[in-house]
Each structure stands twice: as C-alpha cells, then as structure tokens.
Scaffold this motif. Structure first.
Motif, PDB file in Angstrom:
ATOM      1  N   UNK A 127       0.915  -1.078   0.084  1.00 43.08           N
ATOM      2  CA  UNK A 127      -0.180  -0.100   0.046  1.00 43.08           C
ATOM      3  C   UNK A 127       0.841   1.360   0.013  1.00 43.08           C
ATOM      4  N   UNK A 128       0.195   2.280  -0.563  1.00 43.89           N
ATOM      5  CA  UNK A 128       0.983   3.450  -0.544  1.00 43.89           C
ATOM      6  C   UNK A 128       1.075   4.133   0.951  1.00 43.89           C
ATOM      7  N   UNK A 129       2.009   4.824   1.272  1.00 45.26           N
ATOM      8  CA  UNK A 129       1.890   5.552   2.570  1.00 45.26           C
ATOM      9  C   UNK A 129       2.697   6.818   2.440  1.00 45.26           C
ATOM     10  N   UNK A 130       2.107   7.704   3.309  1.00 48.24           N
ATOM     11  CA  UNK A 130       2.697   9.121   3.134  1.00 48.24           C
ATOM     12  C   UNK A 130       4.123   9.092   3.543  1.00 48.24           C
ATOM     13  N   UNK A 131       4.621   8.217   4.418  1.00 44.61           N
ATOM     14  CA  UNK A 131       6.039   8.393   4.738  1.00 44.61           C
ATOM     15  C   UNK A 131       7.029   7.672   3.772  1.00 44.61           C
TER      16      UNK A 131
ATOM     17  N   UNK B 294       5.152  16.700  -4.327  1.00 44.14           N
ATOM     18  CA  UNK B 294       5.629  15.901  -2.928  1.00 44.14           C
ATOM     19  C   UNK B 294       4.959  16.552  -1.921  1.00 44.14           C
ATOM     20  N   UNK B 295       4.404  15.725  -1.130  1.00 42.68           N
ATOM     21  CA  UNK B 295       3.802  16.037   0.302  1.00 42.68           C
ATOM     22  C   UNK B 295       4.707  15.650   1.417  1.00 42.68           C
ATOM     23  N   UNK B 296       4.848  16.428   2.313  1.00 39.64           N
ATOM     24  CA  UNK B 296       5.798  16.181   3.632  1.00 39.64           C
ATOM     25  C   UNK B 296       4.920  15.007   4.201  1.00 39.64           C
ATOM     26  N   UNK B 297       5.703  14.194   4.949  1.00 41.69           N
ATOM     27  CA  UNK B 297       5.408  13.112   5.818  1.00 41.69           C
ATOM     28  C   UNK B 297       5.340  13.752   7.164  1.00 41.69           C
ATOM     29  N   UNK B 298       4.294  13.359   7.844  1.00 49.64           N
ATOM     30  CA  UNK B 298       4.184  13.820   9.247  1.00 49.64           C
ATOM     31  C   UNK B 298       5.415  13.457   9.959  1.00 49.64           C
ATOM     32  N   UNK B 299       5.610  14.103  11.147  1.00 46.07           N
ATOM     33  CA  UNK B 299       6.619  13.568  11.941  1.00 46.07           C
ATOM     34  C   UNK B 299       6.000  12.979  13.410  1.00 46.07           C
ATOM     35  N   UNK B 300       6.749  11.857  13.652  1.00 47.04           N
ATOM     36  CA  UNK B 300       6.277  11.199  15.028  1.00 47.04           C
ATOM     37  C   UNK B 300       6.768  12.170  15.927  1.00 47.04           C
ATOM     38  N   UNK B 301       6.552  12.098  17.305  1.00 48.16           N
ATOM     39  CA  UNK B 301       7.401  12.738  18.378  1.00 48.16           C
ATOM     40  C   UNK B 301       8.850  12.255  18.327  1.00 48.16           C
ATOM     41  N   UNK B 302       9.116  10.883  18.078  1.00 44.62           N
ATOM     42  CA  UNK B 302      10.415  10.526  17.977  1.00 44.62           C
ATOM     43  C   UNK B 302      11.472  11.148  16.904  1.00 44.62           C
ATOM     44  N   UNK B 303      10.588  11.587  16.165  1.00 46.86           N
ATOM     45  CA  UNK B 303      11.436  12.477  14.641  1.00 46.86           C
ATOM     46  C   UNK B 303      11.623  11.169  13.614  1.00 46.86           C
ATOM     47  N   UNK B 304      10.920  10.051  14.086  1.00 43.74           N
ATOM     48  CA  UNK B 304      11.023   8.816  12.878  1.00 43.74           C
ATOM     49  C   UNK B 304       9.902   8.863  11.906  1.00 43.74           C
ATOM     50  N   UNK B 305      10.189   8.826  10.699  1.00 40.83           N
ATOM     51  CA  UNK B 305       8.851   8.720   9.739  1.00 40.83           C
ATOM     52  C   UNK B 305       7.975   7.640  10.295  1.00 40.83           C
TER      53      UNK B 305
ATOM     54  N   UNK C   3       3.259  23.197   8.304  1.00 42.05           N
ATOM     55  CA  UNK C   3       4.579  23.159   8.177  1.00 42.05           C
ATOM     56  C   UNK C   3       5.331  23.866   9.071  1.00 42.05           C
ATOM     57  N   UNK C   4       6.374  23.118   9.242  1.00 43.94           N
ATOM     58  CA  UNK C   4       7.441  23.822  10.178  1.00 43.94           C
ATOM     59  C   UNK C   4       8.162  24.941   9.240  1.00 43.94           C
TER      60      UNK C   4
ATOM     61  N   UNK D  65      19.971   7.175   8.516  1.00 39.77           N
ATOM     62  CA  UNK D  65      21.213   7.921   8.939  1.00 39.77           C
ATOM     63  C   UNK D  65      21.360   9.380   8.727  1.00 39.77           C
ATOM     64  N   UNK D  66      20.511   9.783   7.501  1.00 40.05           N
ATOM     65  CA  UNK D  66      20.705  10.952   7.321  1.00 40.05           C
ATOM     66  C   UNK D  66      19.688  11.824   8.076  1.00 40.05           C
ATOM     67  N   UNK D  67      18.826  11.308   8.776  1.00 38.35           N
ATOM     68  CA  UNK D  67      17.745  11.596   9.528  1.00 38.35           C
ATOM     69  C   UNK D  67      16.658  12.747   8.706  1.00 38.35           C
ATOM     70  N   UNK D  68      16.408  12.141   7.183  1.00 29.88           N
ATOM     71  CA  UNK D  68      15.445  12.854   6.679  1.00 29.88           C
ATOM     72  C   UNK D  68      14.301  11.853   6.453  1.00 29.88           C
ATOM     73  N   UNK D  69      13.386  12.767   5.747  1.00 30.42           N
ATOM     74  CA  UNK D  69      12.080  11.796   5.386  1.00 30.42           C
ATOM     75  C   UNK D  69      11.418  12.650   4.214  1.00 30.42           C
ATOM     76  N   UNK D  70      10.428  12.112   3.680  1.00 33.71           N
ATOM     77  CA  UNK D  70       9.799  12.517   2.464  1.00 33.71           C
ATOM     78  C   UNK D  70       9.551  14.018   2.503  1.00 33.71           C
TER      79      UNK D  70
END
Ligand code: ATP
Ligand code: MG
Lengths: 227, 812
Positions: free
Chosen positions: B484-488, B501-512, B529-530, B562-567
């Motif tokens: 399935x598609x997913x935002x992250x 491109x739509x930004x993924x939400x952030x969890x509190x931990x900063x993980x996608x 948006x931040x 490791x780059x700490x990035x997300x969509x």
C-alpha cells in the motif's frame, strides 16, 4: 565304478600351546551309496572331527575326499556351499537350531537357502515335523522346545532337501532310551525308504549294533568295529 | 640357510632405504620435497594436527633452515645428462632392495616341531590355494582405476573444449556439467574395475586393491598436484589440463590439490564399492543378486521395521529426547499397572494363564543389540535430519538473497565501452524482440556523497526512467509498505513531478511514521509546516531559487534513517569529481534534491547505499550524453546467462558488452555455495558418527550370531550369502534411519516454513528463518547417508563371512 564317498589318507591335527594333537592320522575309507554306517569311539577320539572333515565343515591338513568322483577338497567356497546345501544333511552333537526362527522355519531353512518357494518349503517342513512327531510344536521357537525335541527338529532340517548323505553326530545323545530308539528307527527308515546314505556317530553300542556297517575310530584311524 | 635369509632381510631393507634416500635427495635438489611437507600431504596421512602443533612452536623456521642446509650441502646440479642420475639410481636400489627383502621372507622356514605323520601326503588344495595372488585381479583393479582417472580427465577436457567452441551458439557444456559427466564415467569405470577384479578372484583381494590404489591410482593425483610447481610438468602436461586445474581450484577452495584428492578419494571409494559388489554378487559361483532368505534372516536379526520402534525414534527426532522419554515412561508405567492388575484379576480365576501373562510381560525387555539398533537408526536419522534442515535453511537464505538482489538489481545489463550510450533508444528497440526478455530500462550509475542537515554518507546514485524501471526491478514495490502507498514512503511519480511532493508527518520521535490506516488516498491531511526547514540553505550549497522546485530523489530506508530525513526533506548530492576543472583539479559539484520517496528492499546493502533520481536529471548532473547502459529483465532468471549472450551477439559485440546477474554477484554466490558445501561436509560427520554406531551394532550382531553363522554355513549359505545377510542388516538400519530423518527433516522444514522461527530483523534483516526444500540436495542427503551406512557395514559383514562353520559348532 566310482565309489560314492572315498577318503584317502586324511590327516588332521590341532596345535595348542605349541603341542600337536594328531586327531586323524591317515584315515582311508570308502562308503557306498545307500549304506547305513555307525561310528563309535571313546570320547575325544576324533569322531566329531572326522565327521566335520567329511562334511566339509572343517578343513583337513592333507589327503583327499572324493564325493561321486569329485575332489571335494579342491572345491571353492561357492561349490562347497552348494554341496552342503543340496547333498549333505547334518545333525550336530547339540542341535544348533536358529533361535530367532520357529521350528518349521528352521526345518525349511535349507530350502529357503536354495531359493525355493517359501510356501512350498513351509508345507514340506510341516510334513517332516509330522514325521518326527512334532507337528504340534511347529510354531515353537527353539527356546520353547525340549532338548530331545530340538534334536528331532534338527533331524527334520537335515532331511529337508532329501540329502544324498546324512551325517549325524550323536543324534540320540540327549534322548531317553526309548526316544533314542525311535530316532534310530527313523534313521533306518530314511535309509531304507529314501535311499539316504547315513553315517551316524553314537556312544550307544546297542544301537550301533543295529547298523549294517560298524566303524570304530581309534588312534587316529578308522577301522571296522568288531562284534 | 637361515642366516642367509636374515642377511637378505637386513641388506634388502638397507638398500631400499638408501634408494629412497637417494630419490628424496634428488627430489630435494629440485626443491619439490618442500611440497610434500605441506599440511595437506601430512594432513592426509594423519599428521596434520601434529605438524600444526610443531609449527605453532616455531618449528616451521627450523624446517626451512634444515631444508636449506641440506640443499646447500648437496652439490649443485650441473646441466648435463646426469642430472637425474641419483633419482634413477635410487629407484634401482629401491627395487633391488625390495627384491632382496622378499627373498628374505619367501625361503622355507625351519620347522618348529618334529615332522608329523602327514609328511609326504598331498597338501589340502584349499591351503595350497590360500596365498594365491591374483594378477588378473590386480590388473582389473589397477587398470580400472587408472582408466577411470585418465578417462575422466580426457572426457572432461574434451567436453569443456567442445563447450568452449560450441559456447558461441549458447549450447556449450559448462564446467560443472562436463565435470559431472566425466566424474560419473570415472566412478563407473572404477566400480567396474573393482567388480570385475573381485568377480575374477572370487574374494576381496585386499592386497591387490591396496597395490592397485597405491601404484596405479596415486601417480595421477600426485602429478596433477605437482603440475603447478614443477616447470616442465606445467609445460608438457599442465597446458592441456588448464580447465581441470581451474575447476579443481573451485572445488578445493582455491587449492586445486584438494580438489584432485577429493576426486581421487571418491574414485577409490567407487573401486571399493564395486569390489564389494563384485564379491558379494559372484561369490556363490555365479552372478546372484537375489535377497530372498538373506533378507528373511536379516529381518529377524535386526527387526528395524517395527512400528513401535520407528514411531518412538520419529518422536525423538521431532520433539527432542526428553519429551518422548517422559511420555514413554508414563505410557510404560501405565501399561505395567494395567497389565499387572489384569494379571492379578486373572490369577484369582486361572493361575496358569496369569503366570503365562506375567512371563510374557517380563520377556518384553530389550537385548543390547536391539538397543544398539535403535541408537544407530536414531543416529542416522539425526544426521539426515540435520543435513536436510540446515541445507534447506541455507538454500532459503540463498533464495532470499537472490530475490533481493534480483529485486533491486536487474537480471542483466548492456554496457558500452567508453562512457555513455546516447543511442540507447535504438539499442532498446533492437533488443526488444529477443524472446524471453521481459523488460528493459536505461540507467545511469555513479558514486556520490549525500548530505543532509543531520549527516553525510557515500552512496551509489542511479538515474532511472520511472516509466520503465518497474519492468525490470521491484523498486515501485519497495516504495510501498505491505503493498500500500503511505505518506512516509512517498511515490515513484514524484521523481518527475517533485512539485507534488507532500511532506510526511513527524512522530514525536522524529522517525517517519507509517500510515496505519493505509489507504491509497492522496489527500492526506496536510501536516502543518515547520516553516523555514525546507528553505534552509545547506552549507556550501548554492542558495536555491525560492520559487524553483527541487528535483526528486529516492532514498533507501537505512540511508534516510542515518541522514535523518524523510519525504519532503532536502538533501544535497555532491559529486566529488563532477564539477569544472579548478586550479587544483576537478571541483566538486553539488545539487540539492527533495526526498520524493523512501524505499525498503529488505537488503541492507541497498537500503543503506542506493539513491535514485530521474534519468535526465542524472545525465544533466553528470554531464552525460546518454545513460550508462540498459538494465534487462528476463522471464526466467535461469536463462539470464544464455539470453545476455544472445543479446551480446545481436549487438555484434564491441563496443557493447553484457553481463548477467550471476557474473555481477559472482563472489557472493560462490561464497554461499562454498559455505553450503562446507556445512554439508561438516554435517556428514554426524552421519559418519552414526555409521560408526552401525559398525559397532553390526559387529555386535556378528559376535552374537557367530554360532548361527556357522550353522547357516553348514546349511549351505556361501560366504557371499553371509555378507549379504549382514549388509542387508546394516542397510536396513541405514534406510530406516534415512527415511525417518527425511520425514523428520521435511517435517521440520515445513514447520519452519508454515509456522516460522522469528529472527531479530535488526541482526538478520529478514523477519523469519527462510527455508527452501530442494529435491536434489534432500534426496542426495538420504542417498549419501544410506551409502555411508552401507560402506560401514561392509567390514563387519566380511568379518561375519570369515567365520568357519566348525568354529561355531564346537563352542558350546
Ligand atoms: N579346536 C581344537 N583345538 C585343539 N584341540 C581340539 C580342538 N577341537 C578338538 N580338539 C581335540 O581333538 C580331539 C578330538 O575331538 P573330537 O571333538 O573330534 O572328539 P569326539 O570323538 O567327538 O569326542 P566326543 O565323543 O566327546 O564328542 C579331542 O582330544 C579334543 O580335545
Ligand atoms: Mg563329538
């Protein structure tokens, strides 16, 4: 005419602890077809050894053994096996039945070894057991038979393939006089009816006296027994 | 006379020794002796561990100095006709020495006791025959073995040579196929030699077999082993056997000698097997392979095929030792209680029947041989089961790896010598009609650095054509989670339409965060948006035009972590050598990208190393006129090699070149295969231990049944018949164990497959233990086990056949 069985100058010695025991010292003997021979001798005189050599179960040191003109000592393992299977029948001093098999299977064994049909062998085995009076014990294992019964089963086994030569080493050793007499009766019948040549070792002089030909073994030689 | 014999013995021994020393000295001067000191040669003789020990104490250096000293003391070889003198002289001495030695033993021995009455009478023919040495048998064994070796080499070279010529049409024989055919022929010839030899002499003739293997068999592997070291051998023989050395090096883990000796061992085994079969089959005077009474007797002796026994062993194999034992004890105790109660009740009515029942109950105990039989069956079963499970799991890993490699990689590539392939469209059209081709896509591959705010990492960047990439790799699939598609995880299309491109939400931990609801809906709730994060310029990066949309990039999950990035985040791609020429060489070139998707292939190497951008972006970024090449996918992976070759021929070779996935990952798969082979060999040790148990069991049986063997012989069973009886017994144990192991192993494999054994995905990168049951290796495990047990029971069976009839008839 070639004799049925001919031994010439057969020697056999045992070596034990550097000492030599000369058991057979030049035995020469001919046995004709259809003869019924008894062999007597004191204990340790070499009767069993002689019978084993004659039956190819033990190797002599020298001499010749001819069976119907064929040099038995020169035969290879395969020929010997066939000879033992189809021409000789043995009854040993103690019965030596195979403990895992029933009396009927023990009797049938020579036939099976000859690759005869299992069914036919079983039928014949039961017939022979009937003959020695043990049909009721056909499905007993040797452990479930008395000594005398075992000996009779062994005799039936020796007759399984209608051997030309029957070698019996004290078949009556374990038996009471009456049964022993019965076995000898049976041997004489077999000899008479089937024409089986038989050599019977026995301690029992009275029984031996009933045999047409009597041999005695002494000092490593086989001689005709007197009396 | 007697003194002379003693003299002969000592003199002969000394001469032979001197000859040997001369040969060794001659060889040492040619520096070939050092070869024999290798741990291989010694290991074969059983001194391997000892030598290792010495080496660990620093004796190796000592050996070298001694060797050097010996070599230096020997006069240097002058290049004259006499250079082989000491070798030939040594050989001569050796032969003469042995001749003398044999004279020292063959003369008449002085009589130990006074002459017997039998002096002068003819010797019993069987005794006279006894020491017969059968030259015919030696010839059959030796020539059979030699022929097997030579024919194997010849056929192999021939087939491979043919293969190399025929390879152009794509139908050539590979090394492995050629080897298997040649090996089969070799085994057959060796076995045939053994069979004929044994049939000729009617006995096993071990001296002949030993001589045949030592003198006829050994030279070939020795020459092969020396081939690489000795110059003139290499020149005269080696050149013709290049292929042999190549294959052998693969077999023996880059040590061709090991390969030669493995094959030699297998041939020797085949000889032994054939020789036993020959003896067994013909010892009753004619070819007789029937097993009527033999199996009848064997069945009564071992009684392996009892449901109770088989079931209990099976239970042990499946459940381990303790649970079935507990169960067994409980059942036994219950049975005993029930039986005894029954007997007591019976006893109140009919004491006779009761005593009989009690007797039967007590008789149920097991004999030692029955216990041994059970143990042997269990041992073989455990070995076969372990083999099957481990090999299947390894196959599972291999398949998993293969599917992952093939998921991210293509089945084959078309490349071009030089840099790029601007005419890629024409090439694609040209190879499109190839039968079996499932898809093709152009690609650009290069190495870059990727940096984000959080981190920096070296990566392989691949420019892809989003339209056609799905026909070749599973990349589109890897961008979904559970299909399935997913935002992250973004989308493949965003690569070409980065403005969507739509930004993924952030969890509190900063993980996608994965979208639990799943759903293919495109209108995810817009995360607030931040502000500033996206437009923050990176260090060293040229300030991007605020209105310009950044091109999209796909990252692997591990890399994104490791780059700490997300969509939707920005990363900077730096090509160290991509820029213009500066004063100090090429300048780095860098360009910002926007993460359009994060893929997860399940293979760490890809998820942490690979990034994808649009093909045109890549060509632009690296200043290329065209893609690096084309990636291909075939309908059947197994045809990859053949089809890439076909495409190569279609493109008429140079400047194009092709490679298939096997070639691209050759080392990986070779390592896997080797590991599997090693595991197989190690696990076979279990089977060999079990075979030891079988030897012990059959020996016990033989000892127990000595008297019966004598009786059977008196009843007319030939030596061969006795051998057959006991071979059947060993074989029954082996077959029962093998089948139980097969069923239990398959059961375990099915269990692992269906129920699964969880693995720590952090460590293994795979959620559960994979299995793949391969018919060939499974059947091979069972066959090898049965073969080993068969070989194991040969020795005790022969012992049994040696029982003299009279021997058993006397022991009372
Ligand atoms: N394997 C052997 N080794 C040494 N001596 C043996 C061996 N077998 C038998 N003997 C000896 O050979 C002699 C003959 O033995 P044999 O068994 O033939 O006697 P026998 O006449 O059958 O006696 P019995 O009437 O008690 O059965 C005996 O003295 C015996 O001690
Ligand atoms: Mg006796």
């Amino acid at each position: 005419m070639t004799p049925f069985l001919e031994l010439k100058d057969v020697h056999k010695s045992y070596f034990l602890h550097g000492k030599r025991i000369d058991v057979l010292r030049g035995v020469s003997l001919t046995i004709e077809k259809g003869e019924l021979v008894s062999l007597i001798g004191s204990s340790g005189s070499g009767k069993s050894t002689f019978l084993h050599v004659m039956g190819t179960l033990d190797a002599a040191a020298s001499g010749t053994l001819r069976f119907e003109g064929r040099d038995v000592f020169a035969m290879n393992d395969a020929e010997l096996a066939e000879l033992r299977n189809q021409t000789f029948g043995f009854v040993f001093q103690s019965h030596f039945l195979l403990p895992e098999f029933t009396a009927a299977e023990n009797v049938a064994m020579p036939g099976l070894i000859r690759r005869q049909d299992r069914k036919a062998c079983d039928l014949r085995a039961r017939e022979l057991l009937d003959r020695v009076g043990l049909l009721a014990r056909a499905d007993h294992r040797p452990g479930e038979l008395s000594g005398g019964e075992s000996q009779r089963v062994a005799l039936a086994r020796a007759l399984m393939l209608k051997p030309a030569l029957l070698l019996a080493d004290e078949p009556t050793g374990n038996l009471d006089p009456a049964t022993g007499e019965g076995i000898h009766q049976l041997l004489r019948e077999v000899n008479r009816d089937l024409g089986v040549t038989a050599v019977v070792v026995t301690h029992n002089e009275t029984l031996a006296r009933l045999m047409p030909r009597r041999l005695r073994i002494s000092e490593g030689r086989v001689v005709t027994a007197e009396g | 006379m007697k003194d002379l014999r003693v003299l002969f013995r000592w003199l002969g021994g000394a001469l032979a020794l001197a000859g040997l020393a001369a040969i060794l000295a001659g060889l040492a001067r040619r520096e070939v002796v050092g070869l024999f000191s290798g741990d291989l040669a010694l290991g074969v003789l059983g001194w391997g561990a000892f030598v290792e020990l010495l080496v660990s104490f620093g004796v190796a250096g000592l050996y070298d100095t001694v060797h050097a000293a010996i070599v230096s003391t020997l006069p240097k070889v002058k290049s004259s006709g006499l250079e082989n003198l000491e070798i030939w002289a040594g050989l001569g001495l050796w032969v003469v020495g042995w001749g003398l030695l044999s004279q020292g033993f063959t003369g008449p021995e002085a009589a130990a006791s006074p002459p017997s009455a039998a002096v002068g009478t003819p010797l019993h023919p069987r005794i006279a025959q006894y020491r017969d040495f059968h030259w015919g048998t030696l010839a059959a064994y030796g020539l059979g073995f030699l022929l097997a070796e030579v024919a194997m080499l010849g056929l192999f070279v021939l087939l491979v040579g043919k293969g190399a010529q025929a390879g152009a049409e794509g139908g050539g024989l590979g090394h492995v196929t050629a080897f298997l055919i040649a090996f089969g022929l070799g085994l057959l010839l060796a076995a045939l030699g053994g069979f004929l030899g044994a049939a000729h002499s009617g006995r096993l003739s071990t001296p002949e077999a030993t001589i045949a293997i030592l003198y006829f068999g050994l030279p070939v592997p020795i020459v092969l082993s020396l081939m690489t070291q000795v110059g003139w051998l290499m020149l005269h023989v080696g050149v013709h056997l290049r292929e042999v050395a190549y294959l052998s090096a693969q077999l023996g883990e880059n040590r061709p000698e090991l390969g030669y000796w493995l094959v030699f061992g297998a041939l020797a085994l085949a000889l032994v097997l054939g020789l036993n079969l020959g003896f067994v089959a013909t010892s009753s005077g004619r070819l007789d392979l029937k097993l009527t009474y033999e199996s009848f007797i064997a069945n009564r002796h071992v009684q392996v095929f009892r449901p109770r026994l088989l079931l209990s062993i099976f239970a042990v194999l499946i459940l381990g030792i303790v649970p079935p034992l507990v169960l067994y004890l409980i059942v036994m105790a219950a049975e005993q209680v029930v039986e005894r109660t029954r007997i007591r009740h019976l006893g109140l009515k009919d004491p006779l029947l009761a005593s009989e029942a009690l007797h039967a109950l007590k008789k149920r105990g097991q004999t030692p041989t029955a216990m041994m039989t059970t143990l042997s069956v269990g041992g073989v079963g455990v070995g076969v089961m372990a083999l099957i499970i481990v090999l299947s799991v390894m196959s599972g890993f291999e398949l998993d790896l293969q599917s992952k490699i093939l998921g991210t990689n293509s089945h084959g590539v078309v490349l071009k010598y030089g840099d790029a392939m601007p005419e890629w469209r024409e090439v694609m059209d040209k190879i499109a009609p190839v039968k079996g081709l499932a898809g093709q896509t152009p690609f650009v591959l290069n190495e870059v650095m990727i940096s984000s705010d959080g981190n920096i990492s070296g990566s392989m960047i691949k420019g892809i054509d989003p339209e056609s990439v799905g026909t070749v790799t599973d990349l589109p699939k890897y961008l979904k989670r559970d299909g399935l598609d997913c935002p992250s995880c973004g989308k493949l299309e965003w690569l070409t339409t980065p403005e969507k491109i739509v930004r993924a939400r952030l969890t509190p931990m900063g993980e996608p965060m994965l979208d639990e609801k799943g759903g293919a809906a495109v209108d995810w709730p817009k995360p607030e948006r931040k502000s500033g994060l996206e437009d923050d310029p990176l260090i060293e990066a040229p300030k991007p035009d605020a209105t310009k949309v950044l091109p999209g990039i796909l990252l692997g999950k591990e890399l994104a972590l490791s780059l700490k990035v997300q969509v939707g985040d920005r990363v900077n791609v730096v090509s160290p050598l991509g820029g213009e020429l500066g004063p100090q060489g090429p300048m780095p070139k860098s360009r910002p990208f926007k993460v359009a998707g994060i893929f997860y292939s399940g293979m760490y190497e890809y998820d942490s190393k690979f990034v994808y951008i649009d093909l045109h972006q890549a060509m632009d970024f690296f200043n290329l006129k065209g893609p690096t090449g084309l990636e291909l996918k075939f309908e059947d992976v197994d045809n990859a090699r053949r089809l890439t070759r076909q495409i190569y021929d279609l493109l008429e070779g140079y400047p194009y070149r092709t490679r298939d996935w096997g070639e691209m990952n050759k080392n990986l798969f070779a390592a896997l295969r080797l590991e599997k082979l090693v595991m197989g060999i190690i696990l076979s040790v279990i089977v060999i231990v079990a075979a030891g148990l079988i030897v012990a069991t059959v020996i016990m049986l033989v000892l127990e049944k000595r008297k019966e063997i004598a009786v059977l012989k008196a009843l007319g069973v030939s030596d061969g018949g006795v051998v057959k009886i006991f071979l059947t017994e060993g074989l029954q144990i082996g077959i029962a164990g093998g089948l139980l192991g097969l069923v239990a192993g398959l059961g375990w494999c099915l269990f692992i497959e269906k129920v699964g054994i969880k693995l720590d995905p952090q460590v293994y990168y795979i959620p559960a233990l994979p299995v793949r049951i391969e018919a060939f290796q499974t059947v091979l495990s069972v066959v090898v086990a049965v073969l080993i047990t068969f070989l194991a029971s040969i020795y005790p069976a022969l012992e049994a056949s040696q029982v003299e009839p009279v021997e058993g008839l006397k022991s009372e």
